[in-house]
Design a protein around this motif. Structure first.
Motif, PDB file in Angstrom:
ATOM      1  N   LEU A 150     -34.411 -52.031 -18.991  1.00 43.08           N
ATOM      2  CA  LEU A 150     -34.387 -50.970 -19.995  1.00 43.08           C
ATOM      3  C   LEU A 150     -35.372 -51.365 -21.086  1.00 43.08           C
ATOM      4  N   PRO A 151     -36.471 -50.604 -21.266  1.00 44.88           N
ATOM      5  CA  PRO A 151     -37.495 -51.022 -22.233  1.00 44.88           C
ATOM      6  C   PRO A 151     -36.980 -51.065 -23.667  1.00 44.88           C
ATOM      7  N   GLU A 152     -37.739 -51.729 -24.529  1.00 41.76           N
ATOM      8  CA  GLU A 152     -37.409 -51.765 -25.942  1.00 41.76           C
ATOM      9  C   GLU A 152     -37.361 -50.334 -26.495  1.00 41.76           C
ATOM     10  N   PRO A 153     -36.430 -50.047 -27.413  1.00 41.28           N
ATOM     11  CA  PRO A 153     -36.333 -48.675 -27.942  1.00 41.28           C
ATOM     12  C   PRO A 153     -37.627 -48.169 -28.560  1.00 41.28           C
ATOM     13  N   TRP A 154     -38.354 -49.035 -29.273  1.00 43.50           N
ATOM     14  CA  TRP A 154     -39.578 -48.571 -29.923  1.00 43.50           C
ATOM     15  C   TRP A 154     -40.622 -48.153 -28.892  1.00 43.50           C
ATOM     16  N   LEU A 155     -40.646 -48.838 -27.723  1.00 43.95           N
ATOM     17  CA  LEU A 155     -41.614 -48.481 -26.691  1.00 43.95           C
ATOM     18  C   LEU A 155     -41.238 -47.155 -26.041  1.00 43.95           C
ATOM     19  N   THR A 156     -39.948 -46.976 -25.748  1.00 43.42           N
ATOM     20  CA  THR A 156     -39.489 -45.692 -25.226  1.00 43.42           C
ATOM     21  C   THR A 156     -39.830 -44.573 -26.201  1.00 43.42           C
ATOM     22  N   ALA A 157     -39.568 -44.818 -27.488  1.00 41.18           N
ATOM     23  CA  ALA A 157     -39.868 -43.811 -28.518  1.00 41.18           C
ATOM     24  C   ALA A 157     -41.354 -43.511 -28.595  1.00 41.18           C
ATOM     25  N   ARG A 158     -42.190 -44.548 -28.506  1.00 37.63           N
ATOM     26  CA  ARG A 158     -43.631 -44.348 -28.598  1.00 37.63           C
ATOM     27  C   ARG A 158     -44.147 -43.522 -27.412  1.00 37.63           C
ATOM     28  N   LEU A 161     -49.197 -31.833 -12.476  1.00 35.64           N
ATOM     29  CA  LEU A 161     -49.383 -31.636 -13.913  1.00 35.64           C
ATOM     30  C   LEU A 161     -50.008 -30.273 -14.184  1.00 35.64           C
ATOM     31  N   ALA A 162     -49.371 -29.511 -15.056  1.00 34.98           N
ATOM     32  CA  ALA A 162     -49.864 -28.173 -15.389  1.00 34.98           C
ATOM     33  C   ALA A 162     -51.173 -28.259 -16.167  1.00 34.98           C
ATOM     34  N   PRO A 163     -51.973 -27.186 -16.178  1.00 36.12           N
ATOM     35  CA  PRO A 163     -53.170 -27.161 -17.032  1.00 36.12           C
ATOM     36  C   PRO A 163     -52.782 -27.437 -18.490  1.00 36.12           C
ATOM     37  N   ASP A 164     -53.578 -28.253 -19.147  1.00 38.50           N
ATOM     38  CA  ASP A 164     -53.309 -28.704 -20.511  1.00 38.50           C
ATOM     39  C   ASP A 164     -52.067 -29.591 -20.601  1.00 38.50           C
ATOM     40  N   GLY A 165     -51.555 -30.016 -19.444  1.00 44.22           N
ATOM     41  CA  GLY A 165     -50.389 -30.891 -19.430  1.00 44.22           C
ATOM     42  C   GLY A 165     -50.738 -32.311 -19.832  1.00 44.22           C
ATOM     43  N   VAL A 166     -49.701 -33.095 -20.128  1.00 40.64           N
ATOM     44  CA  VAL A 166     -49.873 -34.471 -20.601  1.00 40.64           C
ATOM     45  C   VAL A 166     -49.062 -35.413 -19.723  1.00 40.64           C
ATOM     46  N   MET A 167     -49.690 -36.512 -19.316  1.00 40.63           N
ATOM     47  CA  MET A 167     -49.012 -37.593 -18.604  1.00 40.63           C
ATOM     48  C   MET A 167     -49.132 -38.862 -19.433  1.00 40.63           C
ATOM     49  N   VAL A 168     -48.010 -39.577 -19.585  1.00 37.44           N
ATOM     50  CA  VAL A 168     -48.008 -40.858 -20.297  1.00 37.44           C
ATOM     51  C   VAL A 168     -47.573 -41.935 -19.318  1.00 37.44           C
ATOM     52  N   MET A 169     -48.350 -43.011 -19.250  1.00 31.97           N
ATOM     53  CA  MET A 169     -48.089 -44.095 -18.304  1.00 31.97           C
ATOM     54  C   MET A 169     -48.703 -45.374 -18.848  1.00 31.97           C
ATOM     55  N   ALA A 170     -48.423 -46.475 -18.185  1.00 30.15           N
ATOM     56  CA  ALA A 170     -49.081 -47.737 -18.512  1.00 30.15           C
ATOM     57  C   ALA A 170     -50.153 -48.016 -17.461  1.00 30.15           C
ATOM     58  N   CYS A 205     -48.267 -52.906 -23.982  1.00 33.21           N
ATOM     59  CA  CYS A 205     -46.884 -52.930 -23.491  1.00 33.21           C
ATOM     60  C   CYS A 205     -46.746 -54.024 -22.444  1.00 33.21           C
ATOM     61  N   ARG A 206     -45.505 -54.212 -22.001  1.00 35.62           N
ATOM     62  CA  ARG A 206     -45.227 -55.189 -20.951  1.00 35.62           C
ATOM     63  C   ARG A 206     -44.530 -54.535 -19.763  1.00 35.62           C
ATOM     64  N   LEU A 207     -44.739 -53.242 -19.577  1.00 39.28           N
ATOM     65  CA  LEU A 207     -44.136 -52.559 -18.435  1.00 39.28           C
ATOM     66  C   LEU A 207     -44.709 -53.119 -17.130  1.00 39.28           C
ATOM     67  N   GLN A 208     -43.838 -53.227 -16.146  1.00 39.69           N
ATOM     68  CA  GLN A 208     -44.241 -53.778 -14.855  1.00 39.69           C
ATOM     69  C   GLN A 208     -44.824 -52.684 -13.962  1.00 39.69           C
ATOM     70  N   PRO A 209     -45.620 -53.073 -12.961  1.00 38.13           N
ATOM     71  CA  PRO A 209     -46.176 -52.079 -12.041  1.00 38.13           C
ATOM     72  C   PRO A 209     -45.080 -51.300 -11.313  1.00 38.13           C
ATOM     73  N   ILE A 210     -45.341 -50.040 -11.087  1.00 40.28           N
ATOM     74  CA  ILE A 210     -44.423 -49.194 -10.306  1.00 40.28           C
ATOM     75  C   ILE A 210     -44.613 -49.505  -8.841  1.00 40.28           C
ATOM     76  N   GLU A 254     -42.586 -44.467 -16.042  1.00 36.75           N
ATOM     77  CA  GLU A 254     -41.978 -45.659 -16.653  1.00 36.75           C
ATOM     78  C   GLU A 254     -42.448 -46.928 -15.949  1.00 36.75           C
ATOM     79  N   GLY A 255     -43.737 -47.153 -15.975  1.00 43.42           N
ATOM     80  CA  GLY A 255     -44.295 -48.334 -15.344  1.00 43.42           C
ATOM     81  C   GLY A 255     -45.800 -48.256 -15.335  1.00 43.42           C
ATOM     82  N   ALA A 256     -46.431 -49.277 -14.763  1.00 45.59           N
ATOM     83  CA  ALA A 256     -47.892 -49.389 -14.785  1.00 45.59           C
ATOM     84  C   ALA A 256     -48.493 -49.006 -13.441  1.00 45.59           C
ATOM     85  N   LEU A 257     -49.606 -48.283 -13.515  1.00 46.14           N
ATOM     86  CA  LEU A 257     -50.390 -47.894 -12.344  1.00 46.14           C
ATOM     87  C   LEU A 257     -51.861 -48.078 -12.678  1.00 46.14           C
ATOM     88  N   ALA A 258     -52.635 -48.520 -11.697  1.00 40.49           N
ATOM     89  CA  ALA A 258     -54.071 -48.668 -11.940  1.00 40.49           C
ATOM     90  C   ALA A 258     -54.705 -47.315 -12.210  1.00 40.49           C
TER      91      ALA A 258
END
Length: 216
Positions: free
Chosen positions: A60-68, A164-173, A203-208, A150-154
């Motif tokens: 379970l990641p740190e709360p501040w990282l989840t929030a960010r 992902l929809a047009p103008d959509g947003v993806m957040v990842m590590a 961050c320190r998220l591990q690879p998916i 919720e993890g890292a990908l190259a």
């Protein structure tokens, strides 16, 4: 002020001190009890800014990282959101307060079942939990306005980009160039010319890991 109220206030003040500014995100963090998504033995640490162990070797990641990460999504009440890597269900519960619907996909059946139960207990009726490989299952119910990995990908997988929809947003590590063991959260916005990337924070998220686990 009760001890519980003081703990919540300190929790929010620390989030603000770490740069979380979106009022809607802060309200969601205030109203969703992290302890409800924390293993019982670690519940006294739920309001601390620590990563905590989950079953199946997950974290379970740190709360501040989840929030960010959630702040970087810029969720709105009309959005459909997809999360890859349900874990305990905490991030999905937060996203449920900020968007219309959330599909969250977990590769470990144990975690998926437990997260679904926690989300029901918290009244998150607009969240669906799916046990599957989220790196390929995304387009089945797309398009999505927002995707949280919720993890890292190259690189973002083609399946998620297609979802992902047009103008959509993806957040990842993703790994930093020249330093693969160091990772950063990035925001990818889908425009007419492809994906535009903005760096958010280290961050320190591990690879998916791809594939659906059949053992846990």
């Amino acid at each position: 002020m009760t001890d519980a109220a003081a703990g919540r206030a300190a929790f929010l003040l620390e989030l603000r001190a770490r740069g979380i500014q979106d009022v809607r995100v802060l309200r969601a963090l205030e109203s969703v009890p992290r302890e409800a998504f924390t293993p019982h033995r670690y519940q006294d640490l739920a309001r601390r800014h620590l990563a905590l162990p989950l079953r199946c070797g997950q974290t379970l990641p740190e709360p501040w990282l989840t929030a960010r990460m959630i702040e970087a999504l810029s969720l709105s009440p009309e959005h459909r959101a997809l999360e890859i890597g349900t874990g305990s269900g905490y991030a999905a519960a937060l996203m449920a307060r900020l968007s219309a619907r959330v599909l969250t996909i977990e590769r470990f059946q144990t975690l998926a079942v437990e997260a679904a139960a926690r989300l029901r207990e918290q009244g998150a009726a607009n969240v669906r939990v799916l046990w599957d490989d989220g790196l390929v299952a995304g387009p089945l119910a797309g398009p999505f306005d927002r995707i949280l990995v919720e993890g890292a990908l190259a690189e973002p997988p083609d399946a998620l980009v297609a979802a992902l929809a047009p103008d959509g947003v993806m957040v990842m590590a993703r790994p930093e160039r020249g330093a693969p063991l160091r990772r950063r959260i990035v925001r990818l916005t889908r425009g007419a010319g492809g994906l535009d990337m903005t760096s958010i924070c280290p961050c320190r998220l591990q690879p998916i890991v791809p594939g659906r686990s059949r053992l846990l």
